[in-house]
Each structure stands twice: as structure tokens, then as C-alpha cells.
Design an enzyme around this catalytic site. Structure first.
Site, PDB file in Angstrom:
ATOM      1  CG  ASP A   1      -2.408   0.543   0.987  1.00  0.00           C
ATOM      2  OD1 ASP A   1      -2.360   1.432   0.047  1.00  0.00           O
ATOM      3  OD2 ASP A   1      -3.159   0.175   1.792  1.00  0.00           O
TER       4      ASP A   1
ATOM      5  CG  ASP B   1      -9.495   2.336  -0.364  1.00  0.00           C
ATOM      6  OD1 ASP B   1      -8.842   1.149  -1.003  1.00  0.00           O
ATOM      7  OD2 ASP B   1      -8.935   3.091   0.041  1.00  0.00           O
TER       8      ASP B   1
HETATM    9  C1  DGJ Z   1      -5.845   1.871   1.754  1.00  0.00           C
HETATM   10  C2  DGJ Z   1      -6.302   0.497   1.064  1.00  0.00           C
HETATM   11  O1  DGJ Z   1      -6.724   0.917  -0.290  1.00  0.00           O
HETATM   12  C3  DGJ Z   1      -7.274  -0.047   1.693  1.00  0.00           C
HETATM   13  O2  DGJ Z   1      -7.738  -1.312   1.008  1.00  0.00           O
HETATM   14  C4  DGJ Z   1      -6.632  -0.646   3.013  1.00  0.00           C
HETATM   15  O3  DGJ Z   1      -5.679  -1.708   2.813  1.00  0.00           O
HETATM   16  C5  DGJ Z   1      -6.115   0.533   4.017  1.00  0.00           C
HETATM   17  N1  DGJ Z   1      -5.365   1.348   3.199  1.00  0.00           N
HETATM   18  C6  DGJ Z   1      -5.665   0.002   5.111  1.00  0.00           C
HETATM   19  O4  DGJ Z   1      -4.821   0.775   5.766  1.00  0.00           O
END
Ligand code: DGJ
Length: 713
Positions: A451, A515
Site C-alpha cells: 500500500d 477503495d
Molecule cells: C488503503 C487501502 O486502499 C485499503 O484497501 C486498505 O488496505 C487500507 N489502506 C488499510 O490501511
């Protein structure tokens, strides 16, 4: 040196270079394939496109070179801008060497006075995608550093193009297309976020008329670089139109000492005579031909994020593992919240040790349990980041990639309460490499969700703008981990889809497109992400009934139909599902497993339908032997009796069984239910499916169905 006229051709694309002069070759044509052309043919072609000398322009005839400069009589944005001691270095390239085969050429040129040497590789790949890569070498004895402001790749497109399309967006609404008339003069769209960003342009694409998915000529470009980029269009009235892209550099970011070189990121150019789908096909074909393109079936994945967030209760997670395996999940990914002190998003980034208060025996037992069910184990990490509230920041506050003058907890620099770790700092790089390397071995990790949850703001490394050096280090780090752990797969996530370019995909295996698990949003996010990436590289999960990011409630069948179009999975607390939902999810997992060999090798096509409520995407086997078609609606339909759906890519002489896959449940439709939808299928010729089409059902808004076509023997 006169290297003649050079014709490169592959995959239905031709590029013609004129290297008869002393300078850099000029580009005479980039577009449809020309077939056999001898030097006489090419010379006639050069005459046919030669410039006239209209009034009030330069007197001598010229063509734009591979790097358009003022010296070419070019008044648009130059392809290269460099300086020494604050003074512009103007270049007059002299061609030293040109080697070529049918589809690629390497050009070496120099400017002895300026102390510069250039190496350019132009390749037309089998897919018809053109790659342009420039490397600039400071060969001067002058000790003054050569400051590189930019070195961009450009190619000319016909002046008949009228519209420019790029992408835009925001968190949970990435990849929104923006089309406008081509502006006069030099236009740039930039990303200054240290990552491409949720609003990344991703492309600049010029078309003759508004872009369509299935028809029309278009020319697009994409920079394979996961950080700051410039996309550009030049329309000047006394020269051809250009598109291009390159790395966006800050003043002083790349300053070459004598002997140093700067390799600009490679830039891809795609031409299509069959609309946006033709552009996508070139990228998909190119990506699939890479030796490291994922070749194993893309696992049906469960990610724990929306099921538990930071609330890691080992007992509940064990229950999720067991339920996931009953559903047919093949990869179980433990998301954020597993490492020391990480109970929310304000702390601990950088402390990559399992939190023993939560996981007293570490994560090995969980990973072993996951594997005992035959699933892979994946773990979330965010290695480029650091929380001020972490052991790492307390012991190495000098490892932050920020302007030290502004770092005293300046709220303007904080983002999700986190900062960026300077991976261009060798000790920081070595520390993170060692920690991740050890974790992979200790826990037994098959997959990392990598991430990256903030922009780079005032990135400073060793007193200079630091995004370039940091980004190179990140790419090196990921490549090193993958070489130490063959088989390890890595997903590129960046608060959803803020980093989905071909630069990061050189070292990763999938992207998390957004997301948002809301299928209404995702339909278009995935559709436009798919302009670059094939479905097997785009993570797409079934989320909860009411979306956590938008609050919208949708049918499970619709959510599954959208997830099926990518690298599918679940991001939902499956322990809260009803028995019926659980059974449906299990049927969906089986359907995904059945269809993925087809869909993950397919030619993807988006039907241009009149009613904007439709989203119809077909995934057709390259040999036309089968297809899966996802038919979805975003809104209420305009017509009581909707239009017909004509398909492409099928063999007109073969007959196909067309059936609705009922695993997703029964779609909600109005009173006009065509017989082929309700009676268990129909057999039609490829010709009828292509020329006449199927009566689309009057689906309610936010519905999805999946058609499966199989050719009869
Ligand atoms: C942002 C990501 O896009 C989410 O899917 C998740 O992994 C969160 N971060 C976790 O902090």
C-alpha cells in the site's frame, strides 16, 4: 550521416523515420501498417508529407525530430530542456549511429559543443504498441552540473484529430474520463503527487471526433512511471500535432555530473483504428506477452479490511479463514492492523514486527492454518511510509523524505498521520529490505498487498528534490524482494487506485483499482482502468450490501457481476452473511474459477450502446470459440423495449449456445423479458449475433447478468 528512411512495423502499426539528414531522425508516420515499402516508396511518402513553406514561417523545409527542439523550427513545448549554470544548453544533434531491424531501432546522437550524447530506442512491439526510451549522457568536461528539466518522448499524430481525452478522479472515484476539444498551443497535464494519484491523467488520447469504444481512429500515450509525470499535447498551426509524456522533474532533481546519465522512463504509444477497445487491446496484448505476466490462475481472494478494519481478533480471523475456505477462497489476505502498536491509522508505520499483544504466537500459525486449507497467505504492508509515533521514527528521524525545515510536526505535511520514508537513503533501504525479507520467510508469505497512502509533499533527499531517487529505490526494492522470493506476488495499492501505471506493474502483479467496492462506481473505475490493464491484473472484490465508501445499497448479483470482470474476490464480513448469501458466494467463486481461463485471456470489448445506462462488456476468446458478456445497468433505461446487443469477435460461420449463468441469481427485469433470457438459452450463428444481435432485457437499474457463449462443434 545518412541512414536513409526507416520503416518499423509490427502488430498492425507502422512508424516511418526519416534519417537522411545529419540530425536526429524525423517521424513521418505513426499509425496504421503500411506493409512492404522499399526506399523509393518511402522517399515518395516523405515527399508526400513534406512541409510547404507558408508565409510568415521559417524558410527552409523541416520535419519534427524524435525530440522536437527550437532548432527544428518548433515553437511548441520542446522535447528536452537542460541547462548548465542556470543557462539553457541548446542542442544541435548529430546522428552518429542508427541500427534497426524490422520493428526496432536504436539511434545514437551527440552534440559535441554541448557535451551531450543521446541514445534513443524506438520499438514497435508485437502488439503494435510503440515504446520510446531516451537516455541522456553528460559527456562534457565542464564540471558544472547539467540540470535536466525534462526529457520527454513525443510522436506526431494527424492534425485531423479533434478531441483529447485524459483521466481524472478522486479517492474512491478514480479514472474519470475527461474529453475536450484539443486546445491551441502546448497543453500539459501533470501529476505532482510523488505517485500518479487518484486524479492521474494516465493517458492522453487524441481522437477524430468524440472517442468511441468500438469505432474511430485514436492515438494514445502512457508513461511507465509511478510518480510525477507530464502528459502533453501540442497543436501549433505551422507544424504537425504531437502527443507525448515524460517524468516531471523539480529544479535540481536530476543534475548530471560529467559522465552521468539520465534514463527517462519509457513511454508507450498506441494507435487504434477501432476505437478505445483497440487501444486497450494493444496494451493488454503487450502486457500478456511479458515473461513475468502472471501465468497461474488468478486466485479468488478474501481481504479482511472491510470485515474487521483494525480490530484484529485472532479468533474471529480464524473463523473468517474457515468460512473463506468453505466458500472456495484461494487467497486469504490479512490487511492493515497486524503490526506492533497498530490499533488505528495514527501510529506504527515502519515497525514491521508482528504485534505480540494481538498475535501472541506471531502470524506463522495463522499463515499455516490458511495454507492447511489450500489457500495462499497474503499480508498488507506499507513499506514506503513512516508514522512519527513509531520506534523507527524515534530512532531515525533523519530518514523522512520531507523538507527538514518544515518537519516539526507541520500539520501541512501530515497525511493520514503519516510521513514518507526516504528509501533513497541506503540505510533506510537496507533496513526495510531486511525486515520484509525476514517477515516473508518467518511467516511464509505468498502475497504482499503493498500500500501507499499519501502523496509525497516537499520530498527532499540529500538537500535536493527527492521523488526521482526515492521512486527508483522503491522499484529496486520490490524487484529485489521478488528475486529473493521467487513466486512471491505483489499487489500495488495506493489508497485504492492511485498507482496503477505500467512502471509499478513492471515489478508487481495486480492493482487494487479503488477503495470503493460500490459496484455502481466500480463499473466505470474498472472500465477505464481497463483501458491500460487486462482484467486479470485488476483487483475487484464483492463488498458488503451497503457500500462502506458510498452508503449505496445494491443487490448481491450486481456486485458479483462487477467483481467477475476483474481478479475477483470478497471484501466483506462473510461471518455476517445469511445462509443464502453464503451459498450464492460459493456458487460465484465456482463460476469465477470456471470462467477465468476465458476472461483472463480474452479480447475485451465495451459495446457502444445508445442508452447511457448500459454497461456491456464482452470477454471473447481470441479464437472466437467462447465469450462471457457482462450486461449491467447503472440507471433506469430510456426505452421500454431496449436496443439490441450486437457482439463482436465471434466466428460468423459457427453456431453458439447463448445462456444466462444463473449462479448470480435471477436479475430483476421489467415486463419485457426476451425468450433467450428466460428459457435457458438459445443457439444462434456468429453472423446473427454480430449483425442482428440479441434483444436486451429491460433490466431494472443496478442489475447485472452474465451471458456465456460457447461455440458448438
Ligand atoms: C488503503 C487501502 O486502499 C485499503 O484497501 C486498505 O488496505 C487500507 N489502506 C488499510 O490501511
Amino acid at each position: 550521416m545518412n541512414a536513409g528512411l526507416v520503416h518499423l512495423e509490427a502488430g498492425g502499426t507502422s512508424l516511418v523515420l526519416d534519417a537522411r539528414g545529419d540530425g536526429l531522425p524525423a517521424v513521418l508516420h505513426w499509425g496504421g501498417a503500411l506493409g512492404d515499402q522499399d526506399q523509393a516508396d518511402l522517399s515518395a511518402l516523405a515527399d508526400a508529407v513534406s512541409r510547404q513553406t507558408p508565409p510568415a514561417t521559417l524558410d527552409s523545409a523541416w520535419q519534427l525530430s524524435l525530440i522536437p527542439l527550437e532548432a527544428d523550427g518548433w515553437s511548441g513545448r520542446p522535447g528536452l530542456q537542460v541547462s548548465r549554470g542556470g543557462v539553457e544548453v541548446r542542442t544541435r544533434w548529430q546522428l552518429l549511429e542508427l541500427t534497426s531491424d524490422d520493428a526496432a531501432c536504436v539511434v545514437v546522437a551527440a552534440d559535441a559543443d554541448a557535451g551531450l550524447r543521446l541514445r534513443t530506442r524506438v520499438e514497435v512491439a508485437e502488439s503494435g504498441l510503440v515504446w520510446v526510451s531516451h537516455t541522456l549522457h553528460n559527456v562534457s568536461d565542464d564540471p558544472a552540473l547539467l540540470a535536466v528539466d525534462w526529457l520527454e518522448a513525443t510522436l506526431p499524430v494527424p492534425t485531423s484529430t479533434t478531441h483529447a481525452t485524459t483521466l481524472d478522479g478522486r479517492w474512491s472515484r478514480e479514472k474519470r474520463p475527461v474529453t475536450s476539444r484539443i486546445a491551441a498551443g502546448a497543453t500539459t497535464r501533470t501529476s505532482r503527487r510523488g505517485r500518479p494519484g487518484h486524479d492521474a491523467p494516465t493517458f492522453v488520447l487524441l481522437s477524430e471526433g468524440l472517442p468511441q469504444w468500438n469505432t474511430g481512429r485514436s492515438w494514445g500515450t502512457h508513461a511507465a512511471w509511478p510518480a510525477d509525470v507530464t502528459y502533453r499535447v501540442d497543436r501549433v498551426t505551422d507544424a504537425v500535432t504531437l502527443i507525448g509524456a515524460g517524468e516531471l522533474l523539480r529544479p535540481g532533481e536530476v543534475a548530471l555530473a560529467p559522465g552521468d546519465e539520465y534514463a527517462a522512463p519509457s513511454v508507450a504509444f498506441a494507435y487504434s483504428a477501432s476505437g478505445l477497445d483497440g487501444i486497450a487491446a494493444r496494451f493488454h496484448t503487450w502486457l500478456r506477452a511479458r515473461p513475468h505476466h502472471p501465468s497461474t490462475p488468478r486466485p479468488f481472494t478474501l481481504n479482511t479490511w472491510e470485515a474487521v478494519y483494525f480490530d484484529h481478533d485472532p479468533q474471529k480471523i480464524e473463523q473468517l479463514v474457515a468460512r473463506a475456505s468453505e466458500l472456495g477462497v484461494e487467497r486469504f489476505v490479512l490487511d492493515d492492523g497486524w503490526f506492533r502498536g497498530r490499533r488505528d491509522d495514527t501510529t506504527s508505520l515502519g515497525d514491521w514486527e508482528v504485534d505480540e499483544d494481538v498475535w501472541p504466537n506471531g502470524l506463522r500459525p495463522l499463515a499455516d492454518r490458511v495454507r492447511s486449507f489450500g489457500m495462499q497467505f497474503g499480508l498488507w504492508v506499507e513499506p514506503e511510509m513512516i508514522s512519527l509515533d513509531s520506534e523507527l521514527a524515534r530512532s531515525h528521524s533523519d530518514w523522512l523524505l520531507h523538507d527538514p525545515r518544515h518537519l516539526d510536526h507541520d500539520p501541512a505535511l501530515s497525511w493520514r498521520t503519516q510521513f514518507v520514508l526516504d528509501l533513497a537513503e541506503p540505510a533506510a533501504y537496507a533496513h526495510i529490505l531486511q525486515r520484509l525479507d525476514a517477515l516473508i520467510d518467518e511467516i511464509g508469505i505468498d502475497y504482499l498487498k503493498w500500500d501507499h497512502n499519501r502523496d509525497l509533499t516537499e520530498a527532499v533527499h540529500a538537500g535536493r528534490p527527492g521523488t526521482h531517487a526515492h521512486t527508483r529505490a522503491v522499484l529496486r526494492l520490490i524487484a529485489e524482494l521478488k528475486s529473493r522470493h521467487p513466486g512471491l506476488e505483489i499487489e500495488s495499492c495506493s489508497s485504492g487506485g492511485a498507482r496503477t501505471d505500467l512502471g509499478i506493474l513492471d515489478v508487481t502483479d495486480r492493482v487494487w483499482a479503488s477503495d470503493s467496492n460500490d459496484p455502481v462506481e466500480r463499473l466505470d473505475i474498472q472500465r477505464w482502468t481497463g483501458l491500460l490493464l487486462p482484467p486479470e491484473l485488476i483487483g475487484a472484490h464483492v463488498g458488503p450490501t451497503t457500500s462502506h465508501s458510498s452508503g449505496r445499497t445494491t443487490d448481491l448479483s450486481f456486485r458479483m457481476a462487477v467483481s467477475l470482470m476483474g481478479s475477483a474476490g470478497i471484501e466483506w464480513d462473510i461471518l455476517s452473511c445469511t445462509a443464502e448469501e453464503t451459498a450464492t458466494l460459493a456458487r460465484f467463486a465456482a463460476l469465477y474459477r470456471e470462467l477465468r481461463p476465458l476472461m483472463h485471456n480474452a479480447v475485451v470489448s465495451h459495446r457502444d450502446l445508445r442508452d447511457p445506462a448500459w454497461r456491456v462488456t464482452s470477454f471473447t476468446a481470441p479464437d472466437g470459440s467462447a465469450a462471457a458478456v457482462v450486461i449491467a445497468t447503472l440507471a433506469g433505461l430510456e426505452d421500454a423495449r431496449p436496443e439490441r446487443l450486437r457482439l463482436s469477435g465471434l466466428d460468423p460461420r459457427r453456431r453458439y449456445r447463448v445462456a444466462v449463468r444463473e449462479e448470480l441469481g435471477t436479475p430483476k427485469a421489467g415486463w419485457v423479458i426476451p425468450p433467450w433470457l428466460s428459457s435457458g438459452g438459445i443457439v444462434l450463428s456468429g453472423a446473427a449475433l454480430t449483425e442482428v444481435g440479441l434483444q436486451l432485457p429491460a433490466l431494472w437499474p443496478m442489475q447485472g447478468i452474465v451471458l456465456h457463449l460457447t461455440a458448438l462443434r
